[in-house]
Scaffold this active site. Structure first.
Site, PDB file in Angstrom:
ATOM      1  N   ASP A  96       0.815  -1.215   0.000  1.00  0.00           N
ATOM      2  CA  ASP A  96       0.000   0.000   0.000  1.00  0.00           C
ATOM      3  C   ASP A  96       0.846   1.262   0.000  1.00  0.00           C
ATOM      4  O   ASP A  96       0.396   2.313  -0.465  1.00  0.00           O
ATOM      5  CB  ASP A  96      -0.956  -0.009   1.197  1.00  0.00           C
ATOM      6  CG  ASP A  96      -2.268  -0.722   0.889  1.00  0.00           C
ATOM      7  OD1 ASP A  96      -3.007  -0.227   0.024  1.00  0.00           O
ATOM      8  OD2 ASP A  96      -2.525  -1.778   1.481  1.00  0.00           O
ATOM      9  N   GLU A 127      -5.090   4.716   2.417  1.00  0.00           N
ATOM     10  CA  GLU A 127      -3.857   3.975   2.156  1.00  0.00           C
ATOM     11  C   GLU A 127      -2.968   3.990   3.401  1.00  0.00           C
ATOM     12  O   GLU A 127      -2.337   2.979   3.742  1.00  0.00           O
ATOM     13  CB  GLU A 127      -3.103   4.567   0.962  1.00  0.00           C
ATOM     14  CG  GLU A 127      -3.861   4.589  -0.358  1.00  0.00           C
ATOM     15  CD  GLU A 127      -4.228   3.220  -0.901  1.00  0.00           C
ATOM     16  OE1 GLU A 127      -3.866   2.196  -0.283  1.00  0.00           O
ATOM     17  OE2 GLU A 127      -4.897   3.163  -1.942  1.00  0.00           O
ATOM     18  N   HIS A 130      -4.314   1.487   5.765  1.00  0.00           N
ATOM     19  CA  HIS A 130      -3.930   0.126   5.379  1.00  0.00           C
ATOM     20  C   HIS A 130      -2.492  -0.165   5.795  1.00  0.00           C
ATOM     21  O   HIS A 130      -2.180  -1.264   6.261  1.00  0.00           O
ATOM     22  CB  HIS A 130      -4.084  -0.059   3.868  1.00  0.00           C
ATOM     23  CG  HIS A 130      -5.474   0.132   3.366  1.00  0.00           C
ATOM     24  ND1 HIS A 130      -5.792   0.126   2.027  1.00  0.00           N
ATOM     25  CD2 HIS A 130      -6.640   0.343   4.029  1.00  0.00           C
ATOM     26  CE1 HIS A 130      -7.087   0.331   1.886  1.00  0.00           C
ATOM     27  NE2 HIS A 130      -7.616   0.467   3.087  1.00  0.00           N
ATOM     28  N   TYR A 134      -1.350  -3.207   8.235  1.00  0.00           N
ATOM     29  CA  TYR A 134      -0.353  -4.221   7.928  1.00  0.00           C
ATOM     30  C   TYR A 134       0.848  -4.141   8.863  1.00  0.00           C
ATOM     31  O   TYR A 134       1.466  -5.163   9.193  1.00  0.00           O
ATOM     32  CB  TYR A 134       0.077  -4.110   6.463  1.00  0.00           C
ATOM     33  CG  TYR A 134      -1.052  -4.417   5.502  1.00  0.00           C
ATOM     34  CD1 TYR A 134      -1.849  -5.543   5.694  1.00  0.00           C
ATOM     35  CD2 TYR A 134      -1.347  -3.587   4.418  1.00  0.00           C
ATOM     36  CE1 TYR A 134      -2.904  -5.833   4.833  1.00  0.00           C
ATOM     37  CE2 TYR A 134      -2.396  -3.872   3.554  1.00  0.00           C
ATOM     38  CZ  TYR A 134      -3.171  -5.000   3.766  1.00  0.00           C
ATOM     39  OH  TYR A 134      -4.211  -5.287   2.920  1.00  0.00           O
ATOM     40  N   GLU A 202      -4.257  -2.641  -7.404  1.00  0.00           N
ATOM     41  CA  GLU A 202      -5.350  -2.745  -6.444  1.00  0.00           C
ATOM     42  C   GLU A 202      -6.366  -3.812  -6.862  1.00  0.00           C
ATOM     43  O   GLU A 202      -6.927  -4.506  -6.016  1.00  0.00           O
ATOM     44  CB  GLU A 202      -6.037  -1.381  -6.289  1.00  0.00           C
ATOM     45  CG  GLU A 202      -5.146  -0.346  -5.626  1.00  0.00           C
ATOM     46  CD  GLU A 202      -5.874   0.943  -5.292  1.00  0.00           C
ATOM     47  OE1 GLU A 202      -5.755   1.373  -4.134  1.00  0.00           O
ATOM     48  OE2 GLU A 202      -6.553   1.498  -6.166  1.00  0.00           O
ATOM     49  N   GLU A 236     -10.531  -0.813  -1.144  1.00  0.00           N
ATOM     50  CA  GLU A 236      -9.904  -1.026  -2.454  1.00  0.00           C
ATOM     51  C   GLU A 236     -10.956  -1.052  -3.561  1.00  0.00           C
ATOM     52  O   GLU A 236     -10.700  -0.571  -4.679  1.00  0.00           O
ATOM     53  CB  GLU A 236      -9.095  -2.331  -2.461  1.00  0.00           C
ATOM     54  CG  GLU A 236      -7.970  -2.402  -1.448  1.00  0.00           C
ATOM     55  CD  GLU A 236      -6.833  -1.438  -1.724  1.00  0.00           C
ATOM     56  OE1 GLU A 236      -6.956  -0.579  -2.626  1.00  0.00           O
ATOM     57  OE2 GLU A 236      -5.800  -1.529  -1.033  1.00  0.00           O
ATOM     58  N   HIS A 239     -11.686   2.509  -4.282  1.00  0.00           N
ATOM     59  CA  HIS A 239     -10.573   3.138  -4.992  1.00  0.00           C
ATOM     60  C   HIS A 239     -10.609   2.761  -6.474  1.00  0.00           C
ATOM     61  O   HIS A 239     -10.403   3.612  -7.347  1.00  0.00           O
ATOM     62  CB  HIS A 239      -9.230   2.686  -4.400  1.00  0.00           C
ATOM     63  CG  HIS A 239      -9.054   3.034  -2.960  1.00  0.00           C
ATOM     64  ND1 HIS A 239      -8.012   2.529  -2.204  1.00  0.00           N
ATOM     65  CD2 HIS A 239      -9.771   3.844  -2.137  1.00  0.00           C
ATOM     66  CE1 HIS A 239      -8.113   3.012  -0.967  1.00  0.00           C
ATOM     67  NE2 HIS A 239      -9.171   3.794  -0.915  1.00  0.00           N
TER      68      HIS A 239
END
Length: 360
Positions: A96, A127, A130, A134, A202, A236, A239
């Site tokens: 990301d 983003e 994300h 992670y 994506e 996503e 997006h």
């Protein structure tokens, strides 16, 4: 003195509202150079509606409970599944961030509509969210600092992830030197960058990663990862839909750009993305994960690629069907609820519908 309640009141004398110093006129097409500042009259209200929906679509990493996942990692996952998870989180470690860099360095400066840039600003926040998810995932899944450092260095030391990163960087670099996109060829370059990041990165790389997550969840494993993935999935999807709406806008304004040459380059690019992801799948499944074969994974990638081509109004290349029943039968009720009615499971719900066949 009356308060200013309309940005038009700030228009420079002799210029139209939203006009640039360079041209003296407001941009007519969404890719025309400049920085239009005028939200009224709004040229592209669909992007503003997407922005409003994105604001409602709010979640935080603190809502994710990884406690059961840690038990699964220690006691339930087979060695081949543990390898799958290590490769998956290594990809997540930087994926990301690459997308965010392209958004800031390339997309924001060339999509010339303030309502669209409002959405891109929100996307940048997502983003970052994300990336935080992670990061938290890696901190929980990989307590060893040296092993964690290896995961973050995956773009250098894991060939299958390096190949995907190189594919991404190729498209970032393809327009990084363009301050303005004025000629038809420059605009095609921009479209290829945008389409790559929407449909290949994506829309294919991450959707393939989602398949591994939902495969594990279908076996009752790593529910915390799956819960967070549900939220990333809907982000996503939004997006990708935004980017495709930009493509459709350009198609309506400048249809001559969408010629056989652009079509051939899109097909070649998506084919390359499928090959990159297939190499990653071979790495992920190298130890033999029961219930998920490399052949089926390749077929799934081709199926997703054909769906992305269809979303671009192009004919399919592969003609493959979805071999993964768990992607349709998997218990993703939270996702279904989210797109059909207000969801109590999330902080803020959004109304609407989604077709899973279209997304996968």
């Amino acid at each position: 003195m009356a308060l200013v309640d309309n940005i038009h009141d700030f228009a420079e004398p002799g210029l139209e509202p939203g006009a640039t110093r360079e041209t003296g006129k407001r941009p007519q097409n969404i890719l025309d150079p400049g920085f239009d500042l005028t939200l009224r009259p709004m040229r592209y209200p669909a992007f503003y509606e997407m922005y409003l929906d994105a604001i409602k679509n709010t979640w935080t990493v603190d809502e994710i409970d990884f406690s059961d996942d840690l038990v699964d990692l220690e006691r339930k996952l087979m060695p081949a599944e543990q390898h799958l998870v290590r490769r998956l989180v290594a990809f997540f470690a930087t994926g990301d961030s690459i997308v965010a860099n392209n958004l800031v360095l390339n997309l924001y400066q060339h999509i010339n509509a303030p309502e669209a840039r409002m959405y891109l600003s929100r996307q940048l926040y997502e983003e970052a969210l994300h990336v935080q998810f992670y990061l938290t995932l890696l901190d929980n899944y990989i307590p060893d600092h040296d092993e964690r450092a290896e995961a973050f260095a995956a773009v250098e030391n894991i060939p299958s992830i390096r190949k995907k990163a190189e594919f991404c960087f190729k498209w970032i670099d393809s327009i990084s030197e363009l301050d303005q996109i004025e000629t038809p060829e420059q605009r095609k370059q921009f479209l290829l960058n945008l389409i790559c990041f929407a449909t290949c990165i994506e829309g294919l790389f991450f959707f393939a990663a989602f398949a591994y997550v939902y495969f594990l969840r279908s076996k009752g494993l790593l529910n915390g990862l799956a819960a967070g993935t549900n939220w990333v999935f809907r982000d996503e999807s939004c997006h990708m839909n935004f980017a495709l709406e930009v493509v459709n806008t350009v198609r309506a304004e400048e249809p001559e750009l969408f010629d056989d040459d652009l079509t051939a380059k899109i097909q070649e690019m998506i084919g390359e993305a499928v090959d990159c992801e297939h190499q990653f799948a071979a790495d992920v499944l190298v130890e033999g994960v029961q219930g998920m074969s490399l052949a089926d994974t390749r077929q799934y990638l081709e199926y997703v690629a054909d769906n992305r081509l269809g979303q671009l109004g192009l004919a399919p290349i592969y003609g493959s069907k979805n071999p993964f029943d768990f992607m349709e039968l998997q218990d993703v009720q939270e996702l279904t609820n989210f797109f059909e009615r207000t969801v109590s499971a999330y902080q803020v719900g959004v109304e609407g519908e989604v077709g899973f066949d279209e997304e996968f």
